[in-house]
Design a protein around this motif. Structure first.
Motif, mmCIF file in Angstrom:
data_model
loop_
_atom_site.group_PDB
_atom_site.id
_atom_site.type_symbol
_atom_site.label_atom_id
_atom_site.label_comp_id
_atom_site.label_asym_id
_atom_site.label_seq_id
_atom_site.Cartn_x
_atom_site.Cartn_y
_atom_site.Cartn_z
ATOM 1 N N ILE A 204 -34.463 7.184 -47.800
ATOM 2 C CA ILE A 204 -33.979 7.290 -49.041
ATOM 3 C C ILE A 204 -32.528 7.302 -48.866
ATOM 4 N N GLY A 205 -31.814 7.354 -47.982
ATOM 5 C CA GLY A 205 -30.340 7.473 -47.750
ATOM 6 C C GLY A 205 -29.525 6.419 -48.342
ATOM 7 N N GLU A 206 -29.368 6.551 -49.507
ATOM 8 C CA GLU A 206 -28.315 5.548 -50.234
ATOM 9 C C GLU A 206 -27.075 5.946 -50.236
ATOM 10 N N HIS A 207 -26.726 7.218 -50.125
ATOM 11 C CA HIS A 207 -25.584 7.841 -49.924
ATOM 12 C C HIS A 207 -25.615 9.028 -49.313
ATOM 13 N N ILE A 208 -24.830 8.879 -48.077
ATOM 14 C CA ILE A 208 -24.836 9.987 -46.991
ATOM 15 C C ILE A 208 -23.653 10.600 -46.604
ATOM 16 N N LEU A 209 -23.562 11.808 -46.477
ATOM 17 C CA LEU A 209 -22.457 12.647 -46.438
ATOM 18 C C LEU A 209 -22.731 13.451 -44.826
ATOM 19 N N PHE A 210 -21.958 13.269 -43.886
ATOM 20 C CA PHE A 210 -22.540 13.933 -42.573
ATOM 21 C C PHE A 210 -21.379 15.181 -42.372
ATOM 22 N N LEU A 211 -21.890 16.255 -42.344
ATOM 23 C CA LEU A 211 -21.194 17.330 -42.014
ATOM 24 C C LEU A 211 -21.323 17.518 -40.134
ATOM 25 N N TYR A 212 -20.137 17.908 -39.709
ATOM 26 C CA TYR A 212 -20.084 18.352 -38.344
ATOM 27 C C TYR A 212 -18.972 19.433 -37.988
ATOM 28 N N GLN A 213 -19.798 20.699 -37.611
ATOM 29 C CA GLN A 213 -18.838 22.054 -37.365
ATOM 30 C C GLN A 213 -17.894 22.083 -38.676
ATOM 31 N N SER A 221 -23.990 4.530 -46.232
ATOM 32 C CA SER A 221 -25.549 4.260 -46.722
ATOM 33 C C SER A 221 -26.138 4.375 -45.537
ATOM 34 N N LYS A 222 -27.601 4.343 -45.724
ATOM 35 C CA LYS A 222 -28.468 3.934 -44.392
ATOM 36 C C LYS A 222 -28.076 2.714 -43.787
ATOM 37 N N ASP A 223 -27.543 1.571 -44.573
ATOM 38 C CA ASP A 223 -27.554 0.263 -43.875
ATOM 39 C C ASP A 223 -26.326 0.172 -43.104
ATOM 40 N N GLU A 224 -25.387 1.310 -43.084
ATOM 41 C CA GLU A 224 -24.257 1.417 -42.323
ATOM 42 C C GLU A 224 -24.105 2.236 -41.119
ATOM 43 N N ILE A 225 -25.340 2.771 -41.033
ATOM 44 C CA ILE A 225 -25.532 3.858 -40.038
ATOM 45 C C ILE A 225 -25.180 3.372 -38.462
ATOM 46 N N THR A 226 -25.559 2.142 -38.322
ATOM 47 C CA THR A 226 -25.359 1.653 -36.862
ATOM 48 C C THR A 226 -23.945 1.261 -36.784
ATOM 49 N N GLU A 227 -23.006 1.268 -37.565
ATOM 50 C CA GLU A 227 -21.693 0.875 -37.543
ATOM 51 C C GLU A 227 -20.641 2.052 -37.832
ATOM 52 N N SER A 228 -21.248 3.111 -37.733
ATOM 53 C CA SER A 228 -20.355 4.345 -38.312
ATOM 54 C C SER A 228 -18.978 4.426 -37.562
#
Length: 249
Positions: A204-213, A221-228
Motif C-alpha cells: 500500500i506504499g503509494e507515498h513513503i517517507l523513510f527515517l534514519y536516525q 513510492s513503492k515503485d521507486e524502491i529499487t532505485e532509491s
C-alpha cells in the motif's frame, strides 16, 4: 493534506527528530517507515499533537496546528481517527461500546443514530453482528478491525495508524492493509501509517517517507524502491529480505 515543516524533537540531550519536512496526501496511504528507534512514532505523535515539537510547524490543510488556539486544535482533533498499535480497546466495554466511544465523547447524536453508525462501521470492517462481544473474545486481527471501525466512526478526515500489523500473521496483515487502503480511497482521507513491515510498504506504499536516525533520507513510492540510491534505505530493505525478491522478479 497534512504538511510538516522543519520538525525537531529532543528529550533531554537525546535528539530524536532533526528538521523533518514532508507532505502527506489525501486519498492515498502515506507511510512513515524505518527501523526501530528512528523516530517514527515520535513524529506521528508530533503530528497528532500528543507531544509538542521543539521547533517546526504542522499544517492540517490550510490550518497551522502546532501553535493554534485551543479551540482550533480541538476542532481539528474532532476530525482525527487513530488506530493504536495494540488496538487500545477498553476491556470492560463491548465491541459496540468501544466503537461508539468517540461519538459519545465528541457528539450529541441520539443513541439510535450512534448505533446505526456503529453498525455501518462494523459492517464496513467485516464485523457485522459482533456488537456484544468483549475484547477478550476477539482475535488480534479482529481487535485491529474494531480499532479501525472506531477510528472512522466519526467520519474522520485524517486517519493515523501506528504499526497496524504488529503481532499479526501475514494473511491477517494483508487483510488489514487492504482495509486501510479501501477506506482511505473510499472516504478520501489523509492517512498516515507508521510501519517497519516491508510487505505493507510493497502492498500500500503509494507515498513513503523513510527515517534514519531522526533524519528524512528518502521519500517516494513503492515503485521507486529499487532505485532509491540511498545506502541506508537499501540496507533497511535488504534487512527485510524484500529487495532480493524484487530483483529476482
Amino acid at each position: 493534506m497534512i504538511k510538516i515543516e522543519n520538525i525537531h524533537k529532543s528529550f533531554g540531550d537525546k535528539t530524536i527528530l532533526e528538521g523533518i519536512t514532508g507532505e502527506f496526501y489525501k486519498g492515498k496511504p502515506n507511510l512513515i517507515i524505518g527501523a526501530s528507534g528512528t523516530g517514527k512514532s515520535v513524529l506521528l505523535k508530533c503530528i497528532v499533537g500528543l507531544i509538542p515539537p521543539d521547533q517546526g510547524h504542522v499544517y492540517y490543510d490550510d490550518l497551522e496546528f502546532t501553535g493554534a488556539h485551543r479551540d482550533t486544535k480541538t476542532e481539528i482533533r474532532r476530525q482525527i481517527g487513530m488506530l493504536f498499535q495494540g488496538g487500545a480497546l477498553f476491556d470492560s466495554k463491548t465491541v459496540e461500546e468501544n466503537v461508539r466511544f468517540p461519538l459519545d465523547v465528541l457528539t450529541k447524536m441520539p443513541l439510535s443514530e450512534k448505533v446505526d453508525r456503529v453498525n455501518f462501521c462494523l459492517e464496513r470492517v467485516g464485523l457485522a453482528g459482533q456488537n456484544d462481544k468483549m475484547p477478550s473474545e476477539l482475535s488480534g486481527g479482529m481487535k485491529k478491525r474494531v480499532g479501525i471501525a472506531r477510528a472512522i466512526v466519526n467520519s474522520s478526515k485524517y486517519l493515523f495508524c501506528d504499526e497496524p500489523n504488529s503481532g499479526l500473521d501475514p494473511q491477517t496483515s494483508i487483510l488489514i492493509d487492504d482495509l486501510i487502503m479501501d477506506i482511505t480511497e473510499e472516504y478520501n482521507t489523509t492517512t498516515i501509517v507508521v510501519t517497519h513491515d516491508m510487505n505493507s510498504v510493497l502492498g500500500i506504499g503509494e507515498h513513503i517517507l523513510f527515517l534514519y536516525q531522526g533524519h528524512k533520507l528518502w521519500q517516494g513510492s513503492k515503485d521507486e524502491i529499487t532505485e532509491s540510491g540511498v545506502k541506508e534505505f537499501d540496507d533497511f530493505v535488504f534487512a527485510n529480505k524484500v529487495m532480493q525478491r524484487l530483483k529476482r522478479n
